[in-house]
Scaffold this motif. Sequence first.
Motif, PDB file in Angstrom:
ATOM      1  N   ASP A 248      29.974  33.326  27.037  1.00 52.19           N
ATOM      2  CA  ASP A 248      30.813  32.512  27.594  1.00 52.19           C
ATOM      3  C   ASP A 248      32.228  32.939  27.894  1.00 52.19           C
ATOM      4  O   ASP A 248      32.859  32.443  28.958  1.00 52.19           O
ATOM      5  CB  ASP A 248      30.756  30.956  27.093  1.00 52.19           C
ATOM      6  CG  ASP A 248      29.378  30.380  27.319  1.00 52.19           C
ATOM      7  OD1 ASP A 248      28.629  30.777  27.854  1.00 52.19           O
ATOM      8  OD2 ASP A 248      29.103  29.559  26.188  1.00 52.19           O
ATOM      9  N   HIS A 249      32.900  33.509  26.991  1.00 55.29           N
ATOM     10  CA  HIS A 249      34.307  33.673  26.952  1.00 55.29           C
ATOM     11  C   HIS A 249      34.664  35.093  27.735  1.00 55.29           C
ATOM     12  O   HIS A 249      36.004  35.301  27.956  1.00 55.29           O
ATOM     13  CB  HIS A 249      34.926  33.879  25.657  1.00 55.29           C
ATOM     14  CG  HIS A 249      34.716  34.893  24.913  1.00 55.29           C
ATOM     15  ND1 HIS A 249      33.412  34.965  23.789  1.00 55.29           N
ATOM     16  CD2 HIS A 249      35.141  36.170  24.587  1.00 55.29           C
ATOM     17  CE1 HIS A 249      33.245  36.327  23.580  1.00 55.29           C
ATOM     18  NE2 HIS A 249      34.155  37.030  23.718  1.00 55.29           N
ATOM     19  N   VAL A 250      33.837  35.929  28.646  1.00 53.22           N
ATOM     20  CA  VAL A 250      34.014  37.072  29.445  1.00 53.22           C
ATOM     21  C   VAL A 250      34.838  36.232  30.542  1.00 53.22           C
ATOM     22  O   VAL A 250      34.771  35.313  31.298  1.00 53.22           O
ATOM     23  CB  VAL A 250      33.084  37.669  29.726  1.00 53.22           C
ATOM     24  CG1 VAL A 250      32.206  38.372  28.538  1.00 53.22           C
ATOM     25  CG2 VAL A 250      32.083  36.880  30.755  1.00 53.22           C
ATOM     26  N   GLN A 251      36.053  37.236  31.102  1.00 50.28           N
ATOM     27  CA  GLN A 251      36.893  36.990  31.921  1.00 50.28           C
ATOM     28  C   GLN A 251      36.478  37.771  33.122  1.00 50.28           C
ATOM     29  O   GLN A 251      36.343  39.006  33.138  1.00 50.28           O
ATOM     30  CB  GLN A 251      38.278  37.151  31.670  1.00 50.28           C
ATOM     31  CG  GLN A 251      39.114  36.694  32.830  1.00 50.28           C
ATOM     32  CD  GLN A 251      40.608  36.747  32.400  1.00 50.28           C
ATOM     33  OE1 GLN A 251      41.121  37.620  31.777  1.00 50.28           O
ATOM     34  NE2 GLN A 251      41.424  35.788  32.637  1.00 50.28           N
ATOM     35  N   ALA A 252      36.108  37.270  34.256  1.00 49.11           N
ATOM     36  CA  ALA A 252      35.694  37.989  35.494  1.00 49.11           C
ATOM     37  C   ALA A 252      36.512  37.677  36.706  1.00 49.11           C
ATOM     38  O   ALA A 252      37.028  36.337  36.938  1.00 49.11           O
ATOM     39  CB  ALA A 252      34.274  37.755  35.935  1.00 49.11           C
ATOM     40  N   LEU A 253      36.536  38.453  37.589  1.00 47.48           N
ATOM     41  CA  LEU A 253      37.503  38.489  38.885  1.00 47.48           C
ATOM     42  C   LEU A 253      36.683  38.811  40.042  1.00 47.48           C
ATOM     43  O   LEU A 253      36.138  39.959  40.117  1.00 47.48           O
ATOM     44  CB  LEU A 253      38.940  39.046  38.562  1.00 47.48           C
ATOM     45  CG  LEU A 253      39.767  39.061  40.131  1.00 47.48           C
ATOM     46  CD1 LEU A 253      40.429  37.593  40.297  1.00 47.48           C
ATOM     47  CD2 LEU A 253      40.872  40.108  39.944  1.00 47.48           C
ATOM     48  N   GLY A 254      36.683  38.270  41.443  1.00 42.50           N
ATOM     49  CA  GLY A 254      35.978  38.403  42.348  1.00 42.50           C
ATOM     50  C   GLY A 254      37.124  38.822  43.546  1.00 42.50           C
ATOM     51  O   GLY A 254      38.009  37.794  43.462  1.00 42.50           O
ATOM     52  N   ILE A 255      36.865  39.670  44.343  1.00 42.81           N
ATOM     53  CA  ILE A 255      37.748  39.863  45.465  1.00 42.81           C
ATOM     54  C   ILE A 255      37.006  39.129  46.623  1.00 42.81           C
ATOM     55  O   ILE A 255      36.103  39.472  47.163  1.00 42.81           O
ATOM     56  CB  ILE A 255      38.050  41.249  45.833  1.00 42.81           C
ATOM     57  CG1 ILE A 255      38.478  41.915  44.533  1.00 42.81           C
ATOM     58  CG2 ILE A 255      38.871  41.588  47.120  1.00 42.81           C
ATOM     59  CD1 ILE A 255      39.882  41.746  44.252  1.00 42.81           C
ATOM     60  N   ALA A 256      37.719  38.034  47.110  1.00 43.08           N
ATOM     61  CA  ALA A 256      37.496  37.390  48.116  1.00 43.08           C
ATOM     62  C   ALA A 256      38.008  37.863  49.563  1.00 43.08           C
ATOM     63  O   ALA A 256      39.218  37.832  49.791  1.00 43.08           O
ATOM     64  CB  ALA A 256      37.889  35.773  48.223  1.00 43.08           C
ATOM     65  N   ALA A 257      37.164  38.597  50.433  1.00 42.51           N
ATOM     66  CA  ALA A 257      38.006  39.471  51.392  1.00 42.51           C
ATOM     67  C   ALA A 257      38.687  38.584  52.623  1.00 42.51           C
ATOM     68  O   ALA A 257      39.595  38.948  53.251  1.00 42.51           O
ATOM     69  CB  ALA A 257      36.861  40.309  52.328  1.00 42.51           C
ATOM     70  N   ASP A 258      37.976  37.271  52.792  1.00 44.03           N
ATOM     71  CA  ASP A 258      38.769  36.468  53.913  1.00 44.03           C
ATOM     72  C   ASP A 258      38.384  35.011  53.621  1.00 44.03           C
ATOM     73  O   ASP A 258      37.449  34.781  52.908  1.00 44.03           O
ATOM     74  CB  ASP A 258      38.230  36.964  55.395  1.00 44.03           C
ATOM     75  CG  ASP A 258      36.528  37.179  55.559  1.00 44.03           C
ATOM     76  OD1 ASP A 258      35.966  36.524  54.602  1.00 44.03           O
ATOM     77  OD2 ASP A 258      36.147  37.619  56.483  1.00 44.03           O
ATOM     78  N   LEU A 259      38.827  34.196  54.457  1.00 44.03           N
ATOM     79  CA  LEU A 259      38.374  32.884  54.411  1.00 44.03           C
ATOM     80  C   LEU A 259      37.401  32.381  55.471  1.00 44.03           C
ATOM     81  O   LEU A 259      36.765  33.528  56.081  1.00 44.03           O
ATOM     82  CB  LEU A 259      39.627  31.924  54.876  1.00 44.03           C
ATOM     83  CG  LEU A 259      40.923  32.054  53.913  1.00 44.03           C
ATOM     84  CD1 LEU A 259      41.993  31.343  54.332  1.00 44.03           C
ATOM     85  CD2 LEU A 259      40.676  31.964  52.473  1.00 44.03           C
TER      86      LEU A 259
END
Length: 324
Positions: free
Chosen positions: A271-282
């Motif tokens: 549960d404590h892993v940290q993740a980031l995603g790149i959001a290309a646009d809106l």
Amino acid sequence: MIDDAFVDLSPMVRRRLTLKCEGFNFAGSVKAKSALWMVNDSEDAGLLRPGSAFVESSSGSLGVALSMIAANRGYRFTCVTDSRCNERNVRLMEAYGAEVVVIAEPHPVEGLLGSRIRYIQELCRGDPGILWLNQYANDSNWRAHYQTTGPAVAGAFPDLDFLFIGAGTTGTLTGCARYLKSIGHPARIVAVDSVGSVTFGGLSGPRYIPGLGTGRRPEIVDESVVDEILLVPEREAIRMCRFLAKKGCLLGGSTGAVVAGAWQRLSAERDHVQALGIAADLGERYLDSVYDDEWVRARFGEIGEFDPDEENMAAAAAGDAICG
């Protein structure tokens, strides 16, 4: 460029996931960076001069960014796109003064992208004065993210466990991954691709959401800096987009795939892993597609709604059944 806009999705998706939102850049997407670097480097090399003309193949977002730059600097720009490009992007490009060519007939092997590229090659043979930027093979594409997006990620998340990046031309993916690997950053780099894309050796199939996947492998792909590859069905990307919209986050189609892939991948982690995603646009430019009921039904049928609590219970039940 805006490199410090982040949104915490954890309360919404029940995973420790943050989005880096690139849609606040000028031109409305992460492609603003690649566009600027490719034009600047072409100018530095003497390939673009006052009054020059250039051409590029784009599913939409890069074309909008290049249209803006061309208008500002006095270049003539032709964007070669295809029938999947949404009308809003076409109208934006034309508003900036770009010529937009829409390809409707796919190449028998390389699909619509192959047809776009062949059109450009023929155009350049007919007029050697036109420069093709060629984002699929142009190192300035990934260098833009090596110099901007990658350092921004590392600075904001020095202890990140996972970085999820959608794979189109792979400029964002390759640039970020090469930078993070070069500094010894601990994050696992996860490429998120669409089912039907051939970028990483998958079987070619129909795709409807622009900006993710290809029908022809880009030359700048570098799998040596990618730790994992996820293939996400477009219907799951759409379900996630619509779920996030109801939580107040209107995001583009490729971002739906990134979040859907991350959600599934993180279900196997602590549960404590940290993740980031790149959001290309809106999501405003997808109102006539991803967020339009008739458009979705015509291509995918009834897709249902995503509910993280129900999905979690289903996954747990499936795991119990397997263990039993």
